[in-house]
Design a protein around this motif. Structure first.
Motif, PDB file in Angstrom:
ATOM      1  N   LEU A  18       0.920  -1.334  -0.122  1.00  0.00           N
ATOM      2  CA  LEU A  18       0.004   0.124   0.002  1.00  0.00           C
ATOM      3  C   LEU A  18       0.876   1.166  -0.249  1.00  0.00           C
ATOM      4  CD1 LEU A  18      -2.861   1.464   0.261  1.00  0.00           C
ATOM      5  CD2 LEU A  18      -2.497   1.088   2.782  1.00  0.00           C
ATOM      6  N   THR A  21       2.763   1.551  -3.382  1.00  0.00           N
ATOM      7  CA  THR A  21       1.679   1.974  -4.329  1.00  0.00           C
ATOM      8  C   THR A  21       1.390   3.558  -4.276  1.00  0.00           C
ATOM      9  OG1 THR A  21       0.899  -0.267  -4.601  1.00  0.00           O
ATOM     10  CG2 THR A  21      -0.584   1.620  -5.485  1.00  0.00           C
ATOM     11  N   ALA A  22       1.111   3.757  -3.160  1.00  0.00           N
ATOM     12  CA  ALA A  22       0.689   5.238  -2.499  1.00  0.00           C
ATOM     13  C   ALA A  22       2.031   6.360  -3.155  1.00  0.00           C
ATOM     14  CB  ALA A  22       0.282   5.554  -1.258  1.00  0.00           C
ATOM     15  N   LEU A  25       2.346   6.494  -7.022  1.00  0.00           N
ATOM     16  CA  LEU A  25       1.127   7.336  -7.526  1.00  0.00           C
ATOM     17  C   LEU A  25       1.517   8.896  -7.171  1.00  0.00           C
ATOM     18  CD1 LEU A  25      -1.720   7.379  -8.788  1.00  0.00           C
ATOM     19  CD2 LEU A  25      -2.489   6.977  -6.618  1.00  0.00           C
ATOM     20  N   ARG A 114      -7.182  13.768  -3.924  1.00  0.00           N
ATOM     21  CA  ARG A 114      -7.157  12.592  -2.997  1.00  0.00           C
ATOM     22  C   ARG A 114      -8.557  11.989  -2.878  1.00  0.00           C
ATOM     23  NH1 ARG A 114      -2.919  13.618   1.850  1.00  0.00           N
ATOM     24  NH2 ARG A 114      -1.059  13.721   0.556  1.00  0.00           N
ATOM     25  N   TRP A 117      -9.224  10.017  -6.376  1.00  0.00           N
ATOM     26  CA  TRP A 117      -8.749   8.909  -6.280  1.00  0.00           C
ATOM     27  C   TRP A 117      -9.182   7.684  -5.446  1.00  0.00           C
ATOM     28  CZ3 TRP A 117      -3.149  10.681  -5.130  1.00  0.00           C
ATOM     29  CH2 TRP A 117      -2.576  11.676  -6.319  1.00  0.00           C
ATOM     30  N   THR A 118      -9.574   8.331  -4.264  1.00  0.00           N
ATOM     31  CA  THR A 118     -10.229   7.218  -3.385  1.00  0.00           C
ATOM     32  C   THR A 118     -11.518   6.780  -3.800  1.00  0.00           C
ATOM     33  OG1 THR A 118      -9.227   8.327  -1.431  1.00  0.00           O
ATOM     34  CG2 THR A 118     -11.216   7.108  -1.056  1.00  0.00           C
ATOM     35  N   GLU A 120     -12.493   6.566  -6.980  1.00  0.00           N
ATOM     36  CA  GLU A 120     -12.129   5.674  -8.211  1.00  0.00           C
ATOM     37  C   GLU A 120     -11.565   4.243  -7.588  1.00  0.00           C
ATOM     38  OE1 GLU A 120      -9.163   6.040 -11.671  1.00  0.00           O
ATOM     39  OE2 GLU A 120     -10.361   7.802 -11.306  1.00  0.00           O
ATOM     40  N   ALA A 121     -10.560   4.205  -6.600  1.00  0.00           N
ATOM     41  CA  ALA A 121     -10.207   3.212  -5.917  1.00  0.00           C
ATOM     42  C   ALA A 121     -11.263   2.090  -5.599  1.00  0.00           C
ATOM     43  CB  ALA A 121      -9.055   3.277  -5.228  1.00  0.00           C
ATOM     44  N   LEU A 122     -12.262   2.930  -4.789  1.00  0.00           N
ATOM     45  CA  LEU A 122     -13.332   1.890  -4.186  1.00  0.00           C
ATOM     46  C   LEU A 122     -14.715   2.130  -4.699  1.00  0.00           C
ATOM     47  CD1 LEU A 122     -12.364   3.578  -0.490  1.00  0.00           C
ATOM     48  CD2 LEU A 122     -11.644   1.516  -1.604  1.00  0.00           C
ATOM     49  N   ASP A 123     -14.486   2.083  -5.960  1.00  0.00           N
ATOM     50  CA  ASP A 123     -15.994   2.370  -6.911  1.00  0.00           C
ATOM     51  C   ASP A 123     -16.832   1.053  -6.727  1.00  0.00           C
ATOM     52  OD1 ASP A 123     -14.596   0.706  -8.429  1.00  0.00           O
ATOM     53  OD2 ASP A 123     -15.128   1.854 -10.278  1.00  0.00           O
ATOM     54  N   TRP A 125     -17.005  -0.758  -3.821  1.00  0.00           N
ATOM     55  CA  TRP A 125     -17.324  -0.901  -2.309  1.00  0.00           C
ATOM     56  C   TRP A 125     -18.545  -0.498  -1.934  1.00  0.00           C
ATOM     57  CZ3 TRP A 125     -12.652  -0.813   1.510  1.00  0.00           C
ATOM     58  CH2 TRP A 125     -11.608  -1.398   1.024  1.00  0.00           C
TER      59      TRP A 125
END
Length: 157
Positions: A18, A21-22, A25, A114, A117-118, A120-123, A125
């Motif tokens: 994590l 990757t962060a 990015l 941010r 991004w969040t 998008e990453a958790l779309d 969830w």
């Protein structure tokens, strides 16, 4: 309750992934994320936003850096227009540092990026999954902070 060695190792590996990757990015999109704000700016601007004007020594403490390092970073942020300085009314020899309008705008922009991004990453969830993860992530961060304050840098042999 104690974790098994296997669970601890898997969690540690997940955290390393994590963080890696962060960082990747963040480096790739630093200009979009921070604009002209230096990477260390976030750590110094947020305490000013949350707690208001303060001395450089308080900022250094909040960012967990040496006062000399904070002083150089504050000077750079001030030259860039993100901070303002005025005499401390209690002690005229000292300065109070505050967030400028440009600093507040930089923080808002960073949060917007941010957040995008969040989302998008958790779309895929659910809201409940994201809330539970947020709670657990906070607990983990608190635990890591506690461990960092009381543990040596290397485990005993």
């Amino acid at each position: 309750m104690h974790l098994t060695q296997d669970t601890s190792e898997q969690l540690g590996a997940g955290l390393v992934r994590l963080v890696r990757t962060a960082k990747q990015l963040g480096h790739r999109v630093a200009t979009d994320l921070y604009g002209d704000l230096p990477s260390y700016g976030w750590a110094l601007l947020v305490p000013l936003e949350q707690d208001g004007p303060q001395r450089c020594s308080a900022l250094a403490s909040a960012a967990r850096i040496d006062v000399s390092v904070a002083s150089r970073q504050v000077a750079a942020l001030e030259r860039a227009g993100y901070l303002e300085r005025r005499p401390d009314p209690v002690d005229g020899r000292a300065s109070l540092i505050s967030l400028s309008a440009a600093g507040a705008a930089a923080l808002a922009h960073t949060r917007d990026v941010r957040s995008h991004w969040t989302l998008e990453a958790l779309d895929d969830w659910t809201e409940e999954e994201a809330r539970r993860f947020t709670e657990q992530l906070g607990r983990l961060a608190d635990g890591l902070d506690r461990a960092a304050r009381r543990s040596p840098s290397r485990p005993a042999d």
